[in-house]
Design a protein around this motif. Structure first.
Motif, PDB file in Angstrom:
ATOM      1  N   GLY A 177       0.812  -1.215   0.000  1.00 36.93           N
ATOM      2  CA  GLY A 177       0.000   0.000   0.000  1.00 36.93           C
ATOM      3  C   GLY A 177       0.840   1.259   0.000  1.00 36.93           C
ATOM      4  O   GLY A 177       0.526   2.242  -0.691  1.00 36.93           O
ATOM      5  N   TYR A 178       1.930   1.252   0.784  1.00 37.23           N
ATOM      6  CA  TYR A 178       2.824   2.412   0.816  1.00 37.23           C
ATOM      7  C   TYR A 178       3.508   2.593  -0.537  1.00 37.23           C
ATOM      8  O   TYR A 178       3.657   3.724  -1.034  1.00 37.23           O
ATOM      9  N   GLU A 179       3.937   1.481  -1.134  1.00 32.83           N
ATOM     10  CA  GLU A 179       4.597   1.559  -2.443  1.00 32.83           C
ATOM     11  C   GLU A 179       3.648   2.117  -3.497  1.00 32.83           C
ATOM     12  O   GLU A 179       4.028   2.929  -4.343  1.00 32.83           O
ATOM     13  N   LEU A 180       2.390   1.686  -3.443  1.00 28.95           N
ATOM     14  CA  LEU A 180       1.394   2.165  -4.395  1.00 28.95           C
ATOM     15  C   LEU A 180       1.170   3.670  -4.227  1.00 28.95           C
ATOM     16  O   LEU A 180       1.096   4.415  -5.211  1.00 28.95           O
ATOM     17  N   VAL A 230      -5.438  11.010  -7.693  1.00 29.82           N
ATOM     18  CA  VAL A 230      -5.876   9.973  -8.632  1.00 29.82           C
ATOM     19  C   VAL A 230      -7.339   9.641  -8.364  1.00 29.82           C
ATOM     20  O   VAL A 230      -7.652   8.918  -7.409  1.00 29.82           O
ATOM     21  N   PRO A 231      -8.276  10.152  -9.159  1.00 28.19           N
ATOM     22  CA  PRO A 231      -9.688   9.821  -8.963  1.00 28.19           C
ATOM     23  C   PRO A 231      -9.908   8.309  -9.004  1.00 28.19           C
ATOM     24  O   PRO A 231      -9.334   7.602  -9.824  1.00 28.19           O
ATOM     25  N   GLY A 232     -10.713   7.823  -8.078  1.00 25.33           N
ATOM     26  CA  GLY A 232     -11.003   6.395  -8.036  1.00 25.33           C
ATOM     27  C   GLY A 232     -10.066   5.591  -7.155  1.00 25.33           C
ATOM     28  O   GLY A 232     -10.290   4.399  -6.947  1.00 25.33           O
ATOM     29  N   GLN A 247       4.058   5.575  -5.647  1.00 26.66           N
ATOM     30  CA  GLN A 247       4.071   5.460  -7.098  1.00 26.66           C
ATOM     31  C   GLN A 247       3.167   6.508  -7.751  1.00 26.66           C
ATOM     32  O   GLN A 247       3.481   7.044  -8.818  1.00 26.66           O
ATOM     33  N   PHE A 248       2.066   6.843  -7.062  1.00 25.36           N
ATOM     34  CA  PHE A 248       1.126   7.809  -7.618  1.00 25.36           C
ATOM     35  C   PHE A 248       1.280   9.198  -6.996  1.00 25.36           C
ATOM     36  O   PHE A 248       0.362  10.012  -7.076  1.00 25.36           O
ATOM     37  N   GLY A 249       2.436   9.441  -6.371  1.00 24.74           N
ATOM     38  CA  GLY A 249       2.761  10.789  -5.935  1.00 24.74           C
ATOM     39  C   GLY A 249       2.335  11.179  -4.539  1.00 24.74           C
ATOM     40  O   GLY A 249       2.465  12.350  -4.158  1.00 24.74           O
ATOM     41  N   GLU A 271       0.122  -2.345  18.929  1.00 27.87           N
ATOM     42  CA  GLU A 271      -1.296  -2.309  18.594  1.00 27.87           C
ATOM     43  C   GLU A 271      -1.529  -1.690  17.220  1.00 27.87           C
ATOM     44  O   GLU A 271      -2.471  -2.081  16.515  1.00 27.87           O
ATOM     45  N   VAL A 272      -0.711  -0.702  16.851  1.00 27.42           N
ATOM     46  CA  VAL A 272      -0.954   0.062  15.622  1.00 27.42           C
ATOM     47  C   VAL A 272       0.371   0.459  14.980  1.00 27.42           C
ATOM     48  O   VAL A 272       1.443   0.253  15.544  1.00 27.42           O
ATOM     49  N   THR A 273       0.264   1.043  13.786  1.00 22.98           N
ATOM     50  CA  THR A 273       1.409   1.618  13.086  1.00 22.98           C
ATOM     51  C   THR A 273       1.269   3.129  13.062  1.00 22.98           C
ATOM     52  O   THR A 273       0.240   3.659  12.640  1.00 22.98           O
ATOM     53  N   LEU A 274       2.294   3.818  13.517  1.00 23.21           N
ATOM     54  CA  LEU A 274       2.339   5.268  13.402  1.00 23.21           C
ATOM     55  C   LEU A 274       2.849   5.642  12.016  1.00 23.21           C
ATOM     56  O   LEU A 274       3.657   4.926  11.431  1.00 23.21           O
ATOM     57  N   GLY A 275       2.404   6.784  11.494  1.00 22.65           N
ATOM     58  CA  GLY A 275       2.836   7.217  10.171  1.00 22.65           C
ATOM     59  C   GLY A 275       2.006   6.555   9.077  1.00 22.65           C
ATOM     60  O   GLY A 275       1.020   5.865   9.327  1.00 22.65           O
ATOM     61  N   GLY A 276       2.430   6.791   7.828  1.00 24.96           N
ATOM     62  CA  GLY A 276       1.706   6.229   6.688  1.00 24.96           C
ATOM     63  C   GLY A 276       1.341   7.306   5.687  1.00 24.96           C
ATOM     64  O   GLY A 276       1.940   8.388   5.657  1.00 24.96           O
ATOM     65  N   VAL A 277       0.344   7.023   4.858  1.00 24.47           N
ATOM     66  CA  VAL A 277      -0.050   7.944   3.794  1.00 24.47           C
ATOM     67  C   VAL A 277      -0.519   9.264   4.401  1.00 24.47           C
ATOM     68  O   VAL A 277      -1.404   9.289   5.264  1.00 24.47           O
ATOM     69  N   ASP A 278       0.086  10.361   3.963  1.00 25.47           N
ATOM     70  CA  ASP A 278      -0.221  11.686   4.491  1.00 25.47           C
ATOM     71  C   ASP A 278      -1.682  12.035   4.216  1.00 25.47           C
ATOM     72  O   ASP A 278      -2.162  11.954   3.080  1.00 25.47           O
ATOM     73  N   THR A 279      -2.393  12.449   5.266  1.00 23.94           N
ATOM     74  CA  THR A 279      -3.814  12.770   5.113  1.00 23.94           C
ATOM     75  C   THR A 279      -4.046  14.015   4.260  1.00 23.94           C
ATOM     76  O   THR A 279      -5.167  14.219   3.767  1.00 23.94           O
ATOM     77  N   ASP A 280      -3.016  14.853   4.079  1.00 21.27           N
ATOM     78  CA  ASP A 280      -3.185  16.042   3.244  1.00 21.27           C
ATOM     79  C   ASP A 280      -3.537  15.672   1.803  1.00 21.27           C
ATOM     80  O   ASP A 280      -4.119  16.479   1.073  1.00 21.27           O
TER      81      ASP A 280
END
Length: 229
Positions: free
Chosen positions: A6-9, A206-208, A12-14, A185-194
């Motif tokens: 998921g992080y790689e994807l 990326v629409p969709g 890949q799309f910016g 319990e969880v992972t901190l960080g990840g895809v930026d919510t901005d």
């Protein structure tokens, strides 16, 4: 068993991906710090207050073979980084200095470690007295206290008891790391919510394409917030 797909994807799309690490996780001790407390594994305190910077949490604490756990530690682990100053208030519901001074008048012949055993688990009180009061003077001990042994309460001045009480209100813990994803319990960080819509979680680039759950840089406290998310 999750992968980094998921992080790689996202990259890949910016999309920006913030650094990831284990969260809501026990902290580990090493060296002398672990030696001092590892045999207390299984000992629990129903309420302490953990502090890192301006963040603090009041909950239970548990000693483990590797270090410290329990809700108060798991909560603060999301804000703690190696090298941060971690302090624990072992007596959060009382002024420890005033309490010790009152005990000095009420129980002048009782030893300090005996009195402390009424406010803390006796094994912990004994261990802290061994480490703080019986340590050789001038040995680089991190907690300079006014006495080198646990004496009868009447032999302490009120100023000394206030200073000793302060140590129990701000116990410095030198953690070396966490137990990692094995117990997190969880992972901190990840895809930026901005880069995501807050109403649909759709990518703004990326629409969709949508990101949700543990992939995203959203982490709740203990108490069901992460399941809800």
């Amino acid at each position: 068993g999750a992968s980094g797909f998921g992080y790689e994807l996202a990259r890949q799309f910016g999309h920006a991906v913030l650094p990831t690490r284990a969260g809501l996780v026990p902290l580990t001790l090493s060296g002398k710090h672990q030696e001092h407390y590892q045999d207390l594994a299984g000992l629990a305190l129903p309420l302490v207050e953990t502090r890192v910077g301006k963040r603090s949490f009041r909950a239970g604490l548990l000693f483990t073979h590797r270090g410290l756990s329990g809700p108060a530690i798991l909560q603060i682990s999301s804000y703690w980084q190696p090298g941060d100053d971690l302090r624990i208030d072992l007596l959060p519901d009382r002024d420890a200095g005033d309490w010790l001074i009152a005990q000095r008048h009420a129980r002048p012949l009782a030893e300090l470690k005996t009195v402390l055993g009424d406010g803390l688990p006796k094994r912990l009180a004994q261990r802290l007295c061994d480490q703080w009061f019986l340590a050789p003077q001038g040995g680089g001990h991190p907690w300079p206290l006014p006495a080198c042994e646990s004496r009868p309460m009447r032999q302490y001045r009120e100023a000394e008891l206030s200073q000793i009480g302060g140590q129990f209100k701000s116990w410095p813990v030198t953690a070396c790391g966490t137990e990692g994803y094995r117990t997190a319990e969880v992972t901190l960080g990840g895809v930026d919510t901005d880069g995501l819509s807050s109403s649909t979680m759709q990518s703004k680039l990326v629409p969709g394409m949508y990101f949700i759950g543990e992939l995203v840089d959203v982490t709740g406290w203990l108490g069901g917030y992460n399941f809800q998310w």
